[in-house]
Design a protein around this motif. Structure first.
Motif, PDB file in Angstrom:
ATOM      1  N   THR A   1      -9.027 -49.225   2.394  1.00  0.00           N
ATOM      2  CA  THR A   1      -8.703 -50.738   1.489  1.00  0.00           C
ATOM      3  C   THR A   1      -7.458 -50.302  -0.306  1.00  0.00           C
ATOM      4  O   THR A   1      -7.072 -50.838  -0.341  1.00  0.00           O
ATOM      5  CB  THR A   1     -10.599 -50.335   0.271  1.00  0.00           C
ATOM      6  N   VAL A   2      -8.073 -48.790  -0.220  1.00  0.00           N
ATOM      7  CA  VAL A   2      -6.664 -48.832  -1.389  1.00  0.00           C
ATOM      8  C   VAL A   2      -5.684 -48.206  -0.568  1.00  0.00           C
ATOM      9  O   VAL A   2      -4.383 -48.639  -0.718  1.00  0.00           O
ATOM     10  CB  VAL A   2      -6.853 -47.331  -1.386  1.00  0.00           C
ATOM     11  N   LEU A   3      -5.715 -47.868   0.695  1.00  0.00           N
ATOM     12  CA  LEU A   3      -4.013 -47.661   1.598  1.00  0.00           C
ATOM     13  C   LEU A   3      -3.423 -49.132   1.605  1.00  0.00           C
ATOM     14  O   LEU A   3      -2.111 -49.035   1.370  1.00  0.00           O
ATOM     15  CB  LEU A   3      -4.156 -47.098   2.910  1.00  0.00           C
ATOM     16  N   LYS A   4      -4.866 -50.075   2.537  1.00  0.00           N
ATOM     17  CA  LYS A   4      -3.427 -51.365   2.666  1.00  0.00           C
ATOM     18  C   LYS A   4      -3.308 -52.133   0.884  1.00  0.00           C
ATOM     19  O   LYS A   4      -2.060 -52.620   1.078  1.00  0.00           O
ATOM     20  CB  LYS A   4      -5.307 -51.798   2.642  1.00  0.00           C
ATOM     21  N   LYS A   5      -4.440 -51.454  -0.084  1.00  0.00           N
ATOM     22  CA  LYS A   5      -3.451 -51.882  -1.289  1.00  0.00           C
ATOM     23  C   LYS A   5      -2.233 -51.356  -1.620  1.00  0.00           C
ATOM     24  O   LYS A   5      -1.150 -51.517  -2.343  1.00  0.00           O
ATOM     25  CB  LYS A   5      -4.026 -51.959  -2.700  1.00  0.00           C
ATOM     26  N   LEU A   6      -2.055 -50.221  -1.247  1.00  0.00           N
ATOM     27  CA  LEU A   6      -0.284 -49.725  -1.404  1.00  0.00           C
ATOM     28  C   LEU A   6       0.960 -49.429  -0.494  1.00  0.00           C
ATOM     29  O   LEU A   6       2.055 -49.651  -0.649  1.00  0.00           O
ATOM     30  CB  LEU A   6      -0.634 -47.788  -0.903  1.00  0.00           C
ATOM     31  N   GLY A   7       0.452 -50.981   0.302  1.00  0.00           N
ATOM     32  CA  GLY A   7       1.353 -51.389   1.338  1.00  0.00           C
ATOM     33  C   GLY A   7       1.207 -50.617   2.765  1.00  0.00           C
ATOM     34  O   GLY A   7       2.118 -51.535   3.241  1.00  0.00           O
ATOM     35  N   PHE A   8       0.444 -49.822   3.437  1.00  0.00           N
ATOM     36  CA  PHE A   8       0.538 -49.304   3.838  1.00  0.00           C
ATOM     37  C   PHE A   8       0.228 -50.272   5.317  1.00  0.00           C
ATOM     38  O   PHE A   8      -0.466 -51.305   5.113  1.00  0.00           O
ATOM     39  CB  PHE A   8      -0.832 -48.224   4.144  1.00  0.00           C
ATOM     40  N   GLU A   9       1.019 -50.278   6.705  1.00  0.00           N
ATOM     41  CA  GLU A   9       0.676 -51.717   7.600  1.00  0.00           C
ATOM     42  C   GLU A   9      -0.507 -50.915   8.550  1.00  0.00           C
ATOM     43  O   GLU A   9      -0.562 -49.881   8.924  1.00  0.00           O
ATOM     44  CB  GLU A   9       1.853 -51.593   8.732  1.00  0.00           C
ATOM     45  N   GLU A  10      -1.564 -51.800   9.438  1.00  0.00           N
ATOM     46  CA  GLU A  10      -1.488 -51.798  10.147  1.00  0.00           C
ATOM     47  C   GLU A  10      -1.566 -51.159  11.541  1.00  0.00           C
ATOM     48  O   GLU A  10      -0.630 -51.689  12.036  1.00  0.00           O
ATOM     49  CB  GLU A  10      -3.156 -52.527  10.756  1.00  0.00           C
TER      50      GLU A  10
END
Length: 62
Positions: free
Chosen positions: A53-62
């Motif tokens: 959740t934190v990494l997605k908010k930081l903009g990392f792609e899946e």
């Protein structure tokens, strides 16, 4: 880096840091390693990890 790569990197680094703290500072740091392991186990069953959740908010792609 992709999301899963960053997640694995963070988990590995945190485990290494907690083991170094446990060895050189205080044996009670082993509980931090246990916390990381339990979080990895629960995320395998629930398919939810707080760090993702934190990494997605930081903009990392899946």
């Amino acid at each position: 880096m992709k999301l899963n790569d960053v997640l694995r990197l963070i988990a590995g680094v945190m485990i290494c840091i907690s083991l170094l703290l446990q060895h050189f500072h205080d044996p009670q740091w082993i509980w931090f390693t246990v916390f990381i392991a339990l979080n990895l186990i629960q995320s395998a069953f629930s398919k939810w990890c707080p760090m993702i959740t934190v990494l997605k908010k930081l903009g990392f792609e899946e």
